[in-house]
Design a protein around this motif. Structure first.
Motif, PDB file in Angstrom:
ATOM      1  N   LEU A  67      -0.018  -1.867  -2.176  1.00 33.12           N
ATOM      2  CA  LEU A  67      -0.761  -0.516  -1.626  1.00 33.12           C
ATOM      3  C   LEU A  67      -0.710  -0.723  -0.022  1.00 33.12           C
ATOM      4  O   LEU A  67      -0.940  -1.836   0.529  1.00 33.12           O
ATOM      5  CB  LEU A  67      -2.106  -0.757  -2.269  1.00 33.12           C
ATOM      6  N   LEU A 109      -0.583   4.687  -2.320  1.00 28.76           N
ATOM      7  CA  LEU A 109      -1.142   4.975  -0.854  1.00 28.76           C
ATOM      8  C   LEU A 109      -0.103   5.593   0.140  1.00 28.76           C
ATOM      9  O   LEU A 109      -0.226   6.719   0.725  1.00 28.76           O
ATOM     10  CB  LEU A 109      -1.672   3.795  -0.301  1.00 28.76           C
ATOM     11  N   ALA A 141      -7.272   8.414   4.578  1.00 29.32           N
ATOM     12  CA  ALA A 141      -6.727   8.105   3.210  1.00 29.32           C
ATOM     13  C   ALA A 141      -7.932   7.377   2.224  1.00 29.32           C
ATOM     14  O   ALA A 141      -8.581   6.474   2.883  1.00 29.32           O
ATOM     15  CB  ALA A 141      -5.538   7.145   3.293  1.00 29.32           C
ATOM     16  N   VAL A 185      -7.910   5.406  -1.475  1.00 31.47           N
ATOM     17  CA  VAL A 185      -7.234   4.922  -2.764  1.00 31.47           C
ATOM     18  C   VAL A 185      -8.471   4.775  -3.797  1.00 31.47           C
ATOM     19  O   VAL A 185      -9.578   4.475  -3.713  1.00 31.47           O
ATOM     20  CB  VAL A 185      -6.764   3.491  -2.515  1.00 31.47           C
ATOM     21  N   MET A 192      -9.273   3.958   6.487  1.00 29.42           N
ATOM     22  CA  MET A 192      -8.834   3.720   5.220  1.00 29.42           C
ATOM     23  C   MET A 192     -10.387   3.505   4.431  1.00 29.42           C
ATOM     24  O   MET A 192     -11.298   2.940   4.641  1.00 29.42           O
ATOM     25  CB  MET A 192      -8.244   2.579   4.955  1.00 29.42           C
ATOM     26  N   ALA A 242      -4.051   8.195  -5.077  1.00 28.21           N
ATOM     27  CA  ALA A 242      -4.458   7.986  -3.658  1.00 28.21           C
ATOM     28  C   ALA A 242      -4.384   9.263  -2.844  1.00 28.21           C
ATOM     29  O   ALA A 242      -3.730  10.215  -3.367  1.00 28.21           O
ATOM     30  CB  ALA A 242      -3.657   6.939  -2.777  1.00 28.21           C
TER      31      ALA A 242
END
Length: 157
Positions: A20, A40, A96, A98, A129, A148
């Motif tokens: 990831l 991801l 982003a 996950v 993140m 993701a």
């Protein structure tokens, strides 16, 4: 300024490494995919390609092409960044998320962030993140796979 969104999902599979954000994470299973299945980075690639109106990851790196079999998705991300630069854009920022029930990702997030920033040629301050669970709901909650989401802004270079 242009905005893009990306989404990807891969199911868990035995005898595969879990990668990831370009980081190998200890886990009893990895993700199934033609490449290294880095969900991801695939979502980030799709966000970047979408913002530049360049299609999606499947168009540029089809799973029917053996050149991409087992490929490190960081290579795909760097190629995607070159494509958007070729269209006259640079990455403004990436955010982003996950989505997985397990494994816990907090201690790997900074390394993922560093990888994303390095591969996109931007500062770590331009990358955010996050990781979340779905409280046991859905396929990620049942530990069947990982998803993701990524959004980005592109700016004229």
């Amino acid at each position: 300024m242009r905005i893009g969104h990306g989404y990807d999902v891969h199911r868990f599979a035995p005898d595969r490494a879990l990668i990831l954000g370009g980081v190998e994470i200890p886990h009893e299973m990895g993700l199934l995919g033609h490449s290294d299945a880095d969900v991801l980075l695939h979502a980030v690639c799709d966000a970047l390609l979408g913002a530049a109106a360049l299609g999606d990851i499947g168009k540029h790196f089809p799973d029917s092409d053996e050149r991409y079999s087992g490929i490190d998705s960081r290579i795909l991300l760097r190629h995607t960044v070159a494509l958007i630069k070729g269209r006259g854009y640079k990455v403004g920022n990436i955010d982003a998320t996950v989505i997985c029930q397990a494994p816990k990702l907090q201690k790997y997030m900074e390394k993922m962030k560093r990888n994303l920033a390095a591969d996109c040629g931007i500062s770590e301050t331009q990358v955010n993140m996050k990781a979340t669970t779905e409280e046991g709901l859905g396929f990620t909650g049942r530990r069947e796979g990982i998803a993701a989401h990524a959004v980005c802004i592109l700016e004229e270079a």
